[in-house]
Scaffold this motif. Structure first.
Motif, PDB file in Angstrom:
ATOM      1  N   ILE A 225       0.837  -1.208   0.000  1.00 36.62           N
ATOM      2  CA  ILE A 225       0.000   0.000   0.000  1.00 36.62           C
ATOM      3  C   ILE A 225       0.867   1.252   0.000  1.00 36.62           C
ATOM      4  CG2 ILE A 225      -1.604   1.358   1.422  1.00 36.62           C
ATOM      5  CD1 ILE A 225      -2.916  -1.360   2.149  1.00 36.62           C
ATOM      6  N   TYR A 226       1.950   1.228   0.743  1.00 34.62           N
ATOM      7  CA  TYR A 226       2.872   2.364   0.755  1.00 34.62           C
ATOM      8  C   TYR A 226       3.470   2.591  -0.636  1.00 34.62           C
ATOM      9  CZ  TYR A 226       6.857   5.329   1.721  1.00 34.62           C
ATOM     10  OH  TYR A 226       7.763   6.351   1.687  1.00 34.62           O
ATOM     11  N   MET A 227       3.890   1.501  -1.296  1.00 32.17           N
ATOM     12  CA  MET A 227       4.464   1.619  -2.639  1.00 32.17           C
ATOM     13  C   MET A 227       3.455   2.195  -3.623  1.00 32.17           C
ATOM     14  SD  MET A 227       6.494  -1.954  -2.992  1.00 32.17           S
ATOM     15  CE  MET A 227       7.697  -2.432  -1.773  1.00 32.17           C
ATOM     16  N   ILE A 228       2.217   1.779  -3.497  1.00 32.56           N
ATOM     17  CA  ILE A 228       1.166   2.293  -4.380  1.00 32.56           C
ATOM     18  C   ILE A 228       0.949   3.774  -4.138  1.00 32.56           C
ATOM     19  CG2 ILE A 228      -1.318   2.166  -4.857  1.00 32.56           C
ATOM     20  CD1 ILE A 228      -1.013  -0.911  -4.394  1.00 32.56           C
ATOM     21  N   GLN A 229       0.982   4.201  -2.896  1.00 32.78           N
ATOM     22  CA  GLN A 229       0.818   5.618  -2.570  1.00 32.78           C
ATOM     23  C   GLN A 229       1.959   6.450  -3.161  1.00 32.78           C
ATOM     24  OE1 GLN A 229      -1.804   7.129  -1.309  1.00 32.78           O
ATOM     25  NE2 GLN A 229      -0.769   9.073  -1.630  1.00 32.78           N
ATOM     26  N   VAL A 230       3.178   5.955  -3.042  1.00 35.52           N
ATOM     27  CA  VAL A 230       4.340   6.653  -3.605  1.00 35.52           C
ATOM     28  C   VAL A 230       4.198   6.751  -5.125  1.00 35.52           C
ATOM     29  CG1 VAL A 230       6.836   6.496  -3.991  1.00 35.52           C
ATOM     30  CG2 VAL A 230       5.900   6.086  -1.711  1.00 35.52           C
ATOM     31  N   ALA A 231       3.797   5.652  -5.751  1.00 36.53           N
ATOM     32  CA  ALA A 231       3.616   5.655  -7.211  1.00 36.53           C
ATOM     33  C   ALA A 231       2.503   6.617  -7.612  1.00 36.53           C
ATOM     34  CB  ALA A 231       3.303   4.245  -7.704  1.00 36.53           C
ATOM     35  N   ARG A 232       1.406   6.622  -6.856  1.00 39.24           N
ATOM     36  CA  ARG A 232       0.279   7.514  -7.160  1.00 39.24           C
ATOM     37  C   ARG A 232       0.731   8.973  -7.119  1.00 39.24           C
ATOM     38  NH1 ARG A 232      -3.505   5.411  -3.984  1.00 39.24           N
ATOM     39  NH2 ARG A 232      -4.474   4.316  -5.713  1.00 39.24           N
ATOM     40  N   GLU A 233       1.511   9.328  -6.107  1.00 37.62           N
ATOM     41  CA  GLU A 233       2.012  10.704  -6.002  1.00 37.62           C
ATOM     42  C   GLU A 233       2.961  11.045  -7.147  1.00 37.62           C
ATOM     43  OE1 GLU A 233       3.692  10.888  -2.071  1.00 37.62           O
ATOM     44  OE2 GLU A 233       1.727  10.687  -1.119  1.00 37.62           O
ATOM     45  N   ALA A 234       3.801  10.090  -7.535  1.00 35.30           N
ATOM     46  CA  ALA A 234       4.739  10.328  -8.639  1.00 35.30           C
ATOM     47  C   ALA A 234       3.987  10.511  -9.954  1.00 35.30           C
ATOM     48  CB  ALA A 234       5.719   9.169  -8.749  1.00 35.30           C
ATOM     49  N   TYR A 235       2.973   9.686 -10.197  1.00 31.31           N
ATOM     50  CA  TYR A 235       2.178   9.830 -11.418  1.00 31.31           C
ATOM     51  C   TYR A 235       1.426  11.155 -11.422  1.00 31.31           C
ATOM     52  CZ  TYR A 235       2.989   5.017 -12.967  1.00 31.31           C
ATOM     53  OH  TYR A 235       3.553   3.843 -13.404  1.00 31.31           O
ATOM     54  N   ALA A 236       0.911  11.551 -10.271  1.00 27.42           N
ATOM     55  CA  ALA A 236       0.186  12.831 -10.183  1.00 27.42           C
ATOM     56  C   ALA A 236       1.130  13.991 -10.484  1.00 27.42           C
ATOM     57  CB  ALA A 236      -0.440  12.986  -8.802  1.00 27.42           C
ATOM     58  N   LYS A 237       2.337  13.933  -9.950  1.00 30.04           N
ATOM     59  CA  LYS A 237       3.326  14.977 -10.213  1.00 30.04           C
ATOM     60  C   LYS A 237       3.679  15.030 -11.695  1.00 30.04           C
ATOM     61  CE  LYS A 237       6.207  15.913  -6.420  1.00 30.04           C
ATOM     62  NZ  LYS A 237       7.409  15.669  -5.647  1.00 30.04           N
ATOM     63  N   GLU A 238       3.840  13.859 -12.290  1.00 33.52           N
ATOM     64  CA  GLU A 238       4.168  13.783 -13.712  1.00 33.52           C
ATOM     65  C   GLU A 238       3.046  14.370 -14.566  1.00 33.52           C
ATOM     66  OE1 GLU A 238       4.747  10.191 -16.821  1.00 33.52           O
ATOM     67  OE2 GLU A 238       5.981  10.068 -15.009  1.00 33.52           O
ATOM     68  N   ARG A 239       1.792  14.052 -14.238  1.00 33.39           N
ATOM     69  CA  ARG A 239       0.641  14.605 -14.975  1.00 33.39           C
ATOM     70  C   ARG A 239       0.598  16.115 -14.822  1.00 33.39           C
ATOM     71  NH1 ARG A 239      -2.282  10.567 -12.570  1.00 33.39           N
ATOM     72  NH2 ARG A 239      -3.341  12.069 -11.263  1.00 33.39           N
ATOM     73  N   GLU A 240       0.886  16.587 -13.619  1.00 29.94           N
ATOM     74  CA  GLU A 240       0.874  18.031 -13.342  1.00 29.94           C
ATOM     75  C   GLU A 240       1.933  18.739 -14.183  1.00 29.94           C
ATOM     76  OE1 GLU A 240       2.235  20.542  -9.568  1.00 29.94           O
ATOM     77  OE2 GLU A 240       0.513  19.213  -9.164  1.00 29.94           O
ATOM     78  N   MET A 241       3.127  18.145 -14.286  1.00 31.26           N
ATOM     79  CA  MET A 241       4.191  18.763 -15.077  1.00 31.26           C
ATOM     80  C   MET A 241       3.868  18.736 -16.567  1.00 31.26           C
ATOM     81  SD  MET A 241       7.650  17.593 -13.112  1.00 31.26           S
ATOM     82  CE  MET A 241       8.662  18.583 -14.178  1.00 31.26           C
ATOM     83  N   GLN A 242       3.223  17.674 -17.035  1.00 37.03           N
ATOM     84  CA  GLN A 242       2.839  17.576 -18.442  1.00 37.03           C
ATOM     85  C   GLN A 242       1.754  18.588 -18.787  1.00 37.03           C
ATOM     86  OE1 GLN A 242       1.768  13.491 -19.047  1.00 37.03           O
ATOM     87  NE2 GLN A 242       3.889  12.841 -19.334  1.00 37.03           N
ATOM     88  N   ALA A 243       0.912  18.902 -17.803  1.00 36.59           N
ATOM     89  CA  ALA A 243      -0.177  19.858 -18.024  1.00 36.59           C
ATOM     90  C   ALA A 243       0.344  21.286 -18.156  1.00 36.59           C
ATOM     91  CB  ALA A 243      -1.194  19.773 -16.902  1.00 36.59           C
ATOM     92  N   LYS A 244       1.505  21.562 -17.598  1.00 37.81           N
ATOM     93  CA  LYS A 244       2.059  22.926 -17.639  1.00 37.81           C
ATOM     94  C   LYS A 244       2.684  23.242 -18.958  1.00 37.81           C
ATOM     95  CE  LYS A 244       2.843  23.463 -12.741  1.00 37.81           C
ATOM     96  NZ  LYS A 244       3.771  23.739 -11.700  1.00 37.81           N
TER      97      LYS A 244
END
Length: 108
Positions: A89-108
């Motif tokens: 569950i911890y690994m999934i949370q870390v991955a979720r945050e990394a994917y969210a950050k990546e999407r945020e950077m792509q949106a800019k």
């Protein structure tokens, strides 16, 4: 680990040697299949075995599909299921945050 950084210990040590710098213990990449205890290694393995859940048209990563988790735990004889699940569950949370950050950077 940052993008462009060495992916394994040997590569890191080689780069340090070539540049004539002393290796920094804080910068040495970790190998999840050697540097962590058995439960973390099992969680890491199971993380990669479980299929991803991806939202249709937008392609947003939603996490992992747990429908076959108990069978996987059984097949690989995981004894400490609760602890492995906590790590997973911890690994999934870390991955979720990394994917969210990546999407945020792509949106800019």
């Amino acid at each position: 680990m940052q993008k462009g950084s060495p992916k394994d210990v040997q590569q890191y040590l080689y780069i340090c040697e070539q540049m004539g710098i002393e290796p920094d213990e804080n910068e040495i990449p970790v190998d999840p299949m050697q540097d962590f205890d058995t439960k973390v290694q099992q969680a890491f393995f199971i993380y990669h075995v479980l299929p991803d859940k991806i939202e249709g048209m937008a392609g947003v990563w939603l996490g992992k599909d747990f429908s076959g988790l108990m069978d996987i735990l059984e097949v690989y004889s995981v004894v400490e299921k609760r602890e492995v699940m906590d790590y997973l569950i911890y690994m999934i949370q870390v991955a979720r945050e990394a994917y969210a950050k990546e999407r945020e950077m792509q949106a800019k």
